[in-house]
Enzyme design. Structure first.
Site, mmCIF file in Angstrom:
data_model
loop_
_atom_site.group_PDB
_atom_site.id
_atom_site.type_symbol
_atom_site.label_atom_id
_atom_site.label_comp_id
_atom_site.label_asym_id
_atom_site.label_seq_id
_atom_site.Cartn_x
_atom_site.Cartn_y
_atom_site.Cartn_z
ATOM 1 N N GLU A 46 48.787 39.613 37.434
ATOM 2 C CA GLU A 46 48.975 41.104 37.335
ATOM 3 C C GLU A 46 50.776 41.290 37.139
ATOM 4 O O GLU A 46 51.433 41.719 37.607
ATOM 5 C CB GLU A 46 48.921 41.653 38.920
ATOM 6 N N GLU B 164 39.567 39.302 39.387
ATOM 7 C CA GLU B 164 39.642 39.732 40.635
ATOM 8 C C GLU B 164 38.863 41.255 40.746
ATOM 9 O O GLU B 164 38.951 41.888 39.567
ATOM 10 C CB GLU B 164 40.952 40.357 41.144
HETATM 11 O O1 AHR Z 1 43.394 40.498 46.189
HETATM 12 C C1 AHR Z 1 44.581 41.134 46.806
HETATM 13 C C2 AHR Z 1 45.533 41.408 45.732
HETATM 14 O O2 AHR Z 1 45.012 42.261 44.630
HETATM 15 C C3 AHR Z 1 45.890 40.156 44.953
HETATM 16 O O3 AHR Z 1 46.974 39.483 45.394
HETATM 17 C C4 AHR Z 1 46.418 40.791 43.511
HETATM 18 O O4 AHR Z 1 46.438 40.353 42.454
HETATM 19 C C5 AHR Z 1 45.829 42.073 43.792
HETATM 20 O O5 AHR Z 1 46.537 43.244 43.491
#
Ligand code: AHR
Length: 524
Positions: free
Chosen positions: A188, A307
């Site tokens: 990110e 994610e």
């Molecule tokens: O999964 C929690 C967080 O969400 C992770 O660390 C990040 O990559 C995202 O913003």
């Protein structure tokens, strides 16, 4: 999609939605990569410490791993696990996490305002993964570190030649390399919350340089460049274009991340979350293919949806420690009380990934233990399954072979967040010679759906082996340590089979799987 015609009958019951679906074993979206059923473990909250590793827990083995958690992760069926973050990776010094435990330093975990003892590092995590039978997917720190640290980490992990770093690995108990194939180039990197946030140009150049250098160490890697942190980022689309313009020849995947949370009083939009995921994937694929066209490349970039989940992230700020003298070890963070509605949405999101199996070649449910997780691992009792556990586990187990194109005629309605939103969503899979599965979600909050599925080609000769539905009349019903099975799939006895078709009734707000087998070979 037609607009809904849901009329009330004289007895006050809503008449069911009528839905028609057509599936043909020859109309294939793509082969399903088993990496689609991956998970994510981050050094965040009680994900690692207290979750997978808790030496004082009654179920812990001699290495401190909770066996109750291992059993449930195996049942969940994750095929890969992304590690060690997440935002955590942007402050991670991999060297701190190897070697004799008593010499490992305790550091600040800046991403989650806590202390990191480094008791669990690469060696321990790889050992844990061999217990759950999943592939390790690593991320390198491109936030506070750079190319040099990335290639040193890779050398430590993957190289067998007797170098200083591979010998250090041997001294630390692992003579054989870990052989990690899939690596994320940071995490990110567009996010203002990220240690070392970058512009797309800066990140694109750094990611390309790092990817080239990593391939010099190990040419067989599969590398993931960071896409936008989510589709609502102000630079979404432009970020993907610029990053891929720099990295196109050097990476294999672009990442997508998406978390969904209900807005107050708008369950309808929340139930339509997979509409957003469908559009998100389509937009990223279109952008990647635009760069491909501009470059005249014959290579196609895949999506690593590394994610995704339902996450009540608006509650996180009140849980996060803040004070300069308050750096707890493993504070409870984002241990969500998932409802049956959340379970249905998670099932639907995974169906969106399946429908895009030609381009989404890897995905990670974020996360898997305690933090934003389908598995609860309390300090003072056995681990248990949350409502989101079931659709993931059943899909990971039974969605095999090829993802099929779905032709669907379903009523829908307008939702505040997504606009046109079909009430029923479907994904289907076929594993030639073995069987198939149809996954169905009814997003309507009060009407049932009667679905007829026409089955053509090799599907026409399959027989229904099992039909199960996740549903509860109370849309906020949850599991708990006391009632861990309140929300779990039950047999759906409405399923009927005719030659070349089946029909099934879906209760309001429900997720259903109909499993089909070759009559000669029920593989279960
Ligand atoms: O999964 C929690 C967080 O969400 C992770 O660390 C990040 O990559 C995202 O913003």
């Amino acid at each position: 999609m037609q607009r809904a015609e849901v009329a009330d009958d004289p007895l006050g019951r809503e008449s069911p939605l009528r839905v028609r679906v057509a599936l043909d074993s020859e109309r294939v979206v793509g082969d399903i990569d088993r990496r689609l059923f991956g998970g994510f473990v981050e050094h965040m909250g009680r994900g690692v410490y207290g979750g997978i590793y808790a030496p004082g827990h009654p179920s812990a083995d001699e290495r401190g791993f909770r066996r109750d958690v291992i059993d449930l992760v195996r049942e969940l069926g994750v095929t890969t696990v992304r590690y060690p973050g997440g935002n955590f990776v942007s402050g991670f010094h991999w060297e701190d996490s190897v070697g004799p435990r008593e010499l490992r330093p305790t550091r600040l975990n800046l991403a989650w305002h806590s202390s990191e003892t480094n008791e669990v590092g690469i060696h321990e995590f790889a050992e844990w993964l061999s217990e759950v039978d999943a592939e390790l997917m690593l991320a390198v720190n491109l936030g506070t570190r750079g190319t040099r640290e990335a290639i040193e980490f890779l050398e430590y992990v993957n190289i067998s030649a007797p170098t200083r770093l591979s010998q250090w690995r041997s001294e630390n108990g692992r003579a054989e390399p870990f052989g990690v194939k899939m690596w994320c180039l940071g995490n990110e990197m567009d996010g203002p919350w990220q240690l070392g946030q970058r512009t797309p140009e800066d990140y694109g150049i750094l990611a390309a340089q790092t990817a080239k250098a990593m391939r010099q160490v190990d040419p067989d890697l599969e590398l993931v460049a960071c896409g936008s942190s989510h589709a609502a980022m102000p630079t979404f689309g432009e970020w993907e274009k610029v990053v891929l313009t720099h990295t196109y020849d050097d990476v294999d995947y672009l990442s997508c991340h998406a978390y969904y949370e209900p807005e107050p009083d708008d369950r309808a939009s929340f139930l339509g979350s997979a509409v957003n995921m469908d559009r998100f994937i389509d937009a990223v694929v279109a952008t990647a293919d635009h760069v491909k066209a501009v470059r005249g490349s014959s290579k196609t970039i895949a999506v690593s949806f590394d994610e995704w989940n339902v996450w009540y992230s608006s509650r996180l700020p009140e849980q996060l420690p803040r004070a300069a003298d308050d750096w707890p070890l493993a504070p409870p963070l984002s241990e969500e009380d998932y409802t049956v509605t959340d379970g249905v949405v998670v099932g639907d999101l995974l169906m969106s990934l399946l429908r895009h199996a030609d381009r989404v070649r890897s995905a990670s449910l974020a996360q898997i233990v305690n933090v934003i997780a389908p598995i609860a691992a309390p300090d003072n009792g056995p681990a248990w399954r949350k409502a989101t556990f079931h659709p993931f586990a059943l899909t990971a187990r039974h969605a095999r072979g090829r993802s099929l194109d779905v032709v669907i005629d379903t009523p829908g309605h307008h939702t505040a967040v997504h606009g046109d939103t079909p009430f029923v969503s479907v994904a289907a899979t076929h594993d030639p010679g073995r069987g198939g599965a149809v996954f169905l979600v009814n997003r309507h909050e009060s009407a049932a759906a009667e679905v007829t599925v026409e089955l053509s080609g090799a599907l026409a000769v399959l027989v229904v082996a099992e039909a199960v539905t996740l549903h509860d009349p109370d849309l906020d019903a949850q599991n708990s340590a006391v009632f861990p099975d309140r929300v779990s799939p039950r047999p759906n006895r409405s399923v009927r089979q005719q030659p070349g078709a089946l029909s099934v009734q879906l209760p309001p707000v429900s997720w259903t799987m109909v499993r089909l087998v070759d009559a000669e070979a029920d593989e279960g």
